[in-house]
Design a protein around this motif. Structure first.
Motif, PDB file in Angstrom:
ATOM      1  N   VAL A  37       0.821  -1.218   0.000  1.00  0.00           N
ATOM      2  CA  VAL A  37       0.000   0.000   0.000  1.00  0.00           C
ATOM      3  C   VAL A  37       0.851   1.263   0.000  1.00  0.00           C
ATOM      4  O   VAL A  37       0.467   2.272  -0.601  1.00  0.00           O
ATOM      5  CB  VAL A  37      -0.958  -0.011   1.208  1.00  0.00           C
ATOM      6  CG1 VAL A  37      -1.712   1.310   1.335  1.00  0.00           C
ATOM      7  CG2 VAL A  37      -1.942  -1.161   1.083  1.00  0.00           C
ATOM      8  N   ARG A  38       2.005   1.232   0.614  1.00  0.00           N
ATOM      9  CA  ARG A  38       2.772   2.467   0.799  1.00  0.00           C
ATOM     10  C   ARG A  38       3.293   3.062  -0.509  1.00  0.00           C
ATOM     11  O   ARG A  38       3.684   4.225  -0.546  1.00  0.00           O
ATOM     12  CB  ARG A  38       3.947   2.215   1.736  1.00  0.00           C
ATOM     13  CG  ARG A  38       5.079   1.409   1.146  1.00  0.00           C
ATOM     14  CD  ARG A  38       6.260   1.348   2.079  1.00  0.00           C
ATOM     15  NE  ARG A  38       7.393   0.677   1.461  1.00  0.00           N
ATOM     16  CZ  ARG A  38       8.592   0.542   2.030  1.00  0.00           C
ATOM     17  NH1 ARG A  38       8.793   1.038   3.242  1.00  0.00           N
ATOM     18  NH2 ARG A  38       9.568  -0.066   1.403  1.00  0.00           N
ATOM     19  N   VAL A  39       3.299   2.295  -1.589  1.00  0.00           N
ATOM     20  CA  VAL A  39       3.751   2.809  -2.882  1.00  0.00           C
ATOM     21  C   VAL A  39       2.586   3.153  -3.800  1.00  0.00           C
ATOM     22  O   VAL A  39       2.805   3.481  -4.974  1.00  0.00           O
ATOM     23  CB  VAL A  39       4.664   1.772  -3.574  1.00  0.00           C
ATOM     24  CG1 VAL A  39       5.928   1.551  -2.764  1.00  0.00           C
ATOM     25  CG2 VAL A  39       3.937   0.438  -3.777  1.00  0.00           C
ATOM     26  N   ARG A  40       1.352   3.073  -3.288  1.00  0.00           N
ATOM     27  CA  ARG A  40       0.191   3.409  -4.102  1.00  0.00           C
ATOM     28  C   ARG A  40       0.125   4.906  -4.352  1.00  0.00           C
ATOM     29  O   ARG A  40       0.699   5.717  -3.629  1.00  0.00           O
ATOM     30  CB  ARG A  40      -1.088   2.919  -3.417  1.00  0.00           C
ATOM     31  CG  ARG A  40      -1.141   1.419  -3.162  1.00  0.00           C
ATOM     32  CD  ARG A  40      -1.376   0.656  -4.447  1.00  0.00           C
ATOM     33  NE  ARG A  40      -2.683   0.963  -5.018  1.00  0.00           N
ATOM     34  CZ  ARG A  40      -3.802   0.337  -4.667  1.00  0.00           C
ATOM     35  NH1 ARG A  40      -3.772  -0.627  -3.759  1.00  0.00           N
ATOM     36  NH2 ARG A  40      -4.948   0.668  -5.230  1.00  0.00           N
ATOM     37  N   ASP A  41      -0.620   5.286  -5.373  1.00  0.00           N
ATOM     38  CA  ASP A  41      -0.689   6.690  -5.777  1.00  0.00           C
ATOM     39  C   ASP A  41      -1.307   7.575  -4.701  1.00  0.00           C
ATOM     40  O   ASP A  41      -0.857   8.710  -4.483  1.00  0.00           O
ATOM     41  CB  ASP A  41      -1.486   6.813  -7.077  1.00  0.00           C
ATOM     42  CG  ASP A  41      -0.769   6.176  -8.259  1.00  0.00           C
ATOM     43  OD1 ASP A  41       0.461   6.017  -8.169  1.00  0.00           O
ATOM     44  OD2 ASP A  41      -1.444   5.825  -9.251  1.00  0.00           O
ATOM     45  N   PHE A  42      -2.344   7.085  -4.030  1.00  0.00           N
ATOM     46  CA  PHE A  42      -2.988   7.950  -3.045  1.00  0.00           C
ATOM     47  C   PHE A  42      -2.085   8.185  -1.841  1.00  0.00           C
ATOM     48  O   PHE A  42      -2.160   9.236  -1.205  1.00  0.00           O
ATOM     49  CB  PHE A  42      -4.336   7.368  -2.611  1.00  0.00           C
ATOM     50  CG  PHE A  42      -4.252   6.056  -1.891  1.00  0.00           C
ATOM     51  CD1 PHE A  42      -4.164   6.006  -0.510  1.00  0.00           C
ATOM     52  CD2 PHE A  42      -4.287   4.859  -2.592  1.00  0.00           C
ATOM     53  CE1 PHE A  42      -4.106   4.802   0.151  1.00  0.00           C
ATOM     54  CE2 PHE A  42      -4.222   3.652  -1.934  1.00  0.00           C
ATOM     55  CZ  PHE A  42      -4.127   3.620  -0.555  1.00  0.00           C
ATOM     56  N   VAL A  43      -1.215   7.227  -1.536  1.00  0.00           N
ATOM     57  CA  VAL A  43      -0.264   7.440  -0.443  1.00  0.00           C
ATOM     58  C   VAL A  43       0.798   8.447  -0.869  1.00  0.00           C
ATOM     59  O   VAL A  43       1.160   9.352  -0.101  1.00  0.00           O
ATOM     60  CB  VAL A  43       0.383   6.109  -0.029  1.00  0.00           C
ATOM     61  CG1 VAL A  43       1.439   6.328   1.053  1.00  0.00           C
ATOM     62  CG2 VAL A  43      -0.680   5.143   0.473  1.00  0.00           C
ATOM     63  N   ASN A  44       1.295   8.330  -2.084  1.00  0.00           N
ATOM     64  CA  ASN A  44       2.267   9.302  -2.580  1.00  0.00           C
ATOM     65  C   ASN A  44       1.667  10.689  -2.675  1.00  0.00           C
ATOM     66  O   ASN A  44       2.346  11.696  -2.409  1.00  0.00           O
ATOM     67  CB  ASN A  44       2.790   8.856  -3.949  1.00  0.00           C
ATOM     68  CG  ASN A  44       3.612   7.587  -3.878  1.00  0.00           C
ATOM     69  OD1 ASN A  44       4.270   7.314  -2.866  1.00  0.00           O
ATOM     70  ND2 ASN A  44       3.573   6.779  -4.940  1.00  0.00           N
ATOM     71  N   ALA A  45       0.390  10.755  -3.053  1.00  0.00           N
ATOM     72  CA  ALA A  45      -0.270  12.065  -3.110  1.00  0.00           C
ATOM     73  C   ALA A  45      -0.395  12.683  -1.722  1.00  0.00           C
ATOM     74  O   ALA A  45      -0.171  13.887  -1.540  1.00  0.00           O
ATOM     75  CB  ALA A  45      -1.642  11.925  -3.759  1.00  0.00           C
TER      76      ALA A  45
END
Length: 293
Positions: free
Chosen positions: A179-187
């Motif tokens: 999960v930590r590399v998902r787009d919403f986490v990066n956003a």
């Protein structure tokens, strides 16, 4: 001239969603009945699980006793009612299972999320400790620790939690890494969200579902482990109405009084099978990587 197919209505229900899953409903209802019996059984029955009556010893199931009561599961070698012992043993198993999973799940999930999110030396230390513990069979490790601490309810919970936190830690770490590399986490990270905010609002919601599935499966294993420790004399103290102790009390009477070990053994086996089926169905439902029919 071909006609384009009509778009499906947004209000239409999919066949899979509207279908009643009996393989999930039946074990869930069975586990609910078990919980209700453990919680409300002692208030609805007059059977004393520890009262002895040597004049009524070794009575088979469905025997009417001298006081007019019916021994549904029979009596043991000292005249204690087995049905009362099974009901009281359900309370012990429910208490041990819930508290063990709460303790092991909290510690294991916290360590797994921290190890997966932070990485580095913390991830290395936690995972190496998990690998070392997984190198030993969990029941042997539980027997070793229980032999040192002694039989008691608190010690059983601590011992079983110590042997189960690894499962929760590995599942939580794997989910966190995904999960930590998902787009919403990066956003969220780009917008300046703190690490605590990301863990609470992005990581933990994704970890909850697989952790609940693991807890369901582990619940049955914890009950078996508690019964095994009690059977060996390392779990609950002597005289406590535990399923493992009840089974151990009847091992010398398997030919003449089979019901002493059989009745609590059947209840234990049925519960573990139901919990296992329930956990398997929940895994199929919540795991997006599995295709369900």
């Amino acid at each position: 001239m071909s006609v384009a197919p009509a778009a499906p209505s947004p209000h239409a229900k999919s066949p899979r969603r509207g279908k009643l899953d009996l393989r999930l409903l039946v074990p869930a209802l069975f586990c609910t009945l078990y919980v209700l019996a453990a919680v409300f059984g002692p208030f609805l029955t007059h059977y004393d699980p520890v009262a002895t009556n040597t004049s009524q010893r070794l009575r088979p199931p469905l025997t009417e006793l001298r006081d007019g009561s019916l021994a549904l599961f029979g009596t043991d070698q000292v005249g204690r009612d087995l049905f009362g012992q099974v009901i009281a043993g359900a309370q012990i198993s429910l208490t041990v299972g819930i508290l063990t999973l709460l303790l092991a799940g909290t510690v294991g999930t916290a360590l797994g999320v921290l190890a997966g999110y932070r990485g580095g030396w913390l991830d290395t230390v936690v995972m190496r400790l998990a690998d070392i513990q997984l190198a030993f069979p969990s029941i042997l490790l539980a027997v070793l620790i229980a032999a040192v601490l002694g039989p008691s309810l608190v010690n059983v919970i601590l011992v079983l939690a110590l042997t189960r936190w690894v499962v929760f830690a590995r599942v939580a770490r794997a989910q966190t890494l995904a999960v930590r590399v998902r787009d919403f986490v990066n956003a969220s990270r780009t917008l300046g969200a703190s690490h605590l905010h990301i863990v609470r609002h992005c990581i933990l919601p994704a970890v909850v579902a697989p952790i609940l599935v693991v807890a369901t499966v582990q619940f049955g294993l914890v009950i078996v482990a508690e019964a095994s420790l009690s059977f060996l004399g390392l779990g609950m103290p002597p005289g406590t109405p535990s399923w493992g102790i009840s089974i151990a009390n009847g091992r010398n009477y398997l030919v003449t009084a089979w019901w002493i070990s059989t009745m609590p053994g059947l209840v234990l086996s049925a519960l573990v099978i139901a919990v296992g089926i329930l956990g398997d169905r929940l895994r199929d439902r919540f795991d997006p990587n599995l295709t369900t029919r």
